[in-house]
Design an enzyme around this catalytic site. Structure first.
Site, PDB file in Angstrom:
ATOM      1  N   HIS A   1       0.857  -1.715  -0.120  1.00  0.00           N
ATOM      2  CA  HIS A   1       0.054  -0.166   0.023  1.00  0.00           C
ATOM      3  C   HIS A   1       0.962   0.909  -0.405  1.00  0.00           C
ATOM      4  CE1 HIS A   1      -3.411  -2.978   0.579  1.00  0.00           C
ATOM      5  NE2 HIS A   1      -3.254  -2.946   2.436  1.00  0.00           N
TER       6      HIS A   1
ATOM      7  N   ASP B   1      -2.628 -11.231  -2.676  1.00  0.00           N
ATOM      8  CA  ASP B   1      -3.534 -10.201  -1.136  1.00  0.00           C
ATOM      9  C   ASP B   1      -4.864 -10.373  -1.460  1.00  0.00           C
ATOM     10  OD1 ASP B   1      -2.532  -8.799   1.731  1.00  0.00           O
ATOM     11  OD2 ASP B   1      -3.652  -7.631   0.950  1.00  0.00           O
TER      12      ASP B   1
ATOM     13  N   HIS C   1      -6.794  -7.191  -0.427  1.00  0.00           N
ATOM     14  CA  HIS C   1      -6.699  -5.473  -0.071  1.00  0.00           C
ATOM     15  C   HIS C   1      -5.895  -5.284  -1.708  1.00  0.00           C
ATOM     16  CE1 HIS C   1      -6.832  -6.895   4.104  1.00  0.00           C
ATOM     17  NE2 HIS C   1      -7.517  -5.388   4.149  1.00  0.00           N
TER      18      HIS C   1
ATOM     19  N   ASP D   1      -4.147 -13.153   3.152  1.00  0.00           N
ATOM     20  CA  ASP D   1      -5.242 -12.712   4.225  1.00  0.00           C
ATOM     21  C   ASP D   1      -6.641 -13.007   3.292  1.00  0.00           C
ATOM     22  OD1 ASP D   1      -4.556 -10.575   2.256  1.00  0.00           O
ATOM     23  OD2 ASP D   1      -4.630  -9.301   3.737  1.00  0.00           O
TER      24      ASP D   1
HETATM   25 ZN   LIG Z   1      -4.050  -6.937   2.843  1.00  0.00          ZN
END
Ligand SMILES: [Zn+2]
EC number: 3.5.1.-
Length: 359
Positions: A126, A162, A164, A249
């Protein structure tokens, strides 16, 4: 096949707060599990010592202003956003994490191993050039890929699985045709980006491929995405190096997401990635740890599955955390597959302009 594992005790010292999801037990429990399974005694595994990334390598990705800010705040403690504070000492640990990713790539180039897994913290995908975000300070993946480009590679594929969206990595390579960025991620979920229409700009148009996954997507959904999108695009791009932002995740026990991948599913995804690397790039592949917050129920099992697939171990021994199996039943949704098929069609429609495989 020899697989390198980058790890350092210093990675266990990074902590935002004892209750923060991105906490030291994420790696501590994994290391216990790997030792218990005798992974480090295998002649197919080599442990690699990381070094700190140089400022020169970091500045290939991040602005000098942000790097100075992080360095200064790290001396006294500070804050970036609501869920990303700056604990004292994080700057050096973030440099060691970024250096760990470079160390993994270097080991593959030096033929110390065929592929490597950088089990590093803090995570990175991120982090944007000018600011950290979402538990991330320096973008380890981007710093490694820029380092690889400097070594003369011209086509590198990043697969960010991931849960996200890897918004930081996407932004860094958005107008770059040397780097194919493919992301699978739950939608809706933080950070809220990663629609199929986000597909790159300028020279990089078509080289960003976003595949949103509905909550409840399980192993079958992931395999469908690999079959229909990832493998065809990778085959057409013909990468010289495959880099995986290995977020964990997506597992059905993860407390902050709603996907339903199993440890076996992770192993299978990595097996497919290893096969793509063997087909196109002499096996050159590095996985870099990103998120994953189910410290007992997932990480020890998924990390083991990933390493087993990378090293070519028998995957039938990969287990799920037995105490958590009922969670898989209520978390996995058949309706997710129906929605996912629509998403896959959207991705193909957007990218039919750029890739022959979707015409
Ligand atoms: Zn993540």
């Amino acid at each position: 096949m020899v697989t390198g594992i980058v790890f350092h005790e210093e990675y266990l010292k990074h902590e935002q707060s004892p209750t923060h999801p991105e906490r030291r037990e994420r790696l501590a429990y994994t290391m216990d599990q790997l030792r218990e399974e005798g992974i480090f005694e295998s002649e197919r595994i080599v442990l690699l010592e990381p070094f700190k990334a140089s400022l020169e390598d970091v500045l290939e990705v991040h602005t000098e202003e942000y790097v100075r800010f992080l360095e200064m705040e790290s001396k006294k403690g500070g804050i970036i956003d609501f869920d990303t504070n700056i604990p004292v000492g994080v700057f050096d640990r973030a440099l060691l994490a970024a250096g760990g990713a470079i160390r993994a790539a270097q080991a593959v180039l030096n033929k110390e191993c065929e592929n490597a897994f950088a089990m590093i913290r803090p995570p990175g995908h991120h982090a944007k050039p000018y600011i950290g975000a979402g538990f991330c300070y320096l973008n380890n993946m981007a710093i490694m890929v820029k380092w690889l480009l400097k070594q003369g590679f011209e086509r590198i594929a990043i697969l960010d699985w991931d849960a996200h969206h890897g918004d930081g990595t996407q932004e860094i390579f958005y107008n770059d045709d040397r780097v194919l960025f493919i992301s699978t991620h739950q939608m809706p979920l933080y950070p809220g980006t990663g629609y199929p229409e986000e597909c790159g700009t300028g020279k990089g148009e078509g080289y960003t491929v976003n595949i949103p996954l509905p909550p409840g997507t399980g192993d079958e959904g992931y395999m469908m995405v690999i079959d229909e999108i990832i493998e065809p695009v990778v085959n057409e791009f013909k990468p010289q190096f495959i880099a995986i932002s290995a977020g964990q995740d997506n597992h059905f026990t993860d407390p902050i997401t709603s996907l339903a991948l199993t440890a076996r599913g992770y192993a299978e995804m990595m097996r497919r990635a290893v096969a793509m690397a063997e087909k196109h790039c002499d096996g050159r592949l590095v996985a870099v740890l990103e998120g994953g917050y189910s410290v007992e129920g997932a990480l020890p099992y998924t990390n083991l599955g990933i390493i087993a697939a990378m090293a070519g171990f028998d995957l039938s021994a990969i287990r799920e955390p037995e105490n958590y199996l009922p969670e898989l039943l209520w978390r996995k949704r058949d309706s997710a597959l129906v929605k996912l098929k629509h998403n896959i069609e959207d991705v193909k429609r957007v990218h039919s302009k750029y890739w022959k495989c979707f015409k």
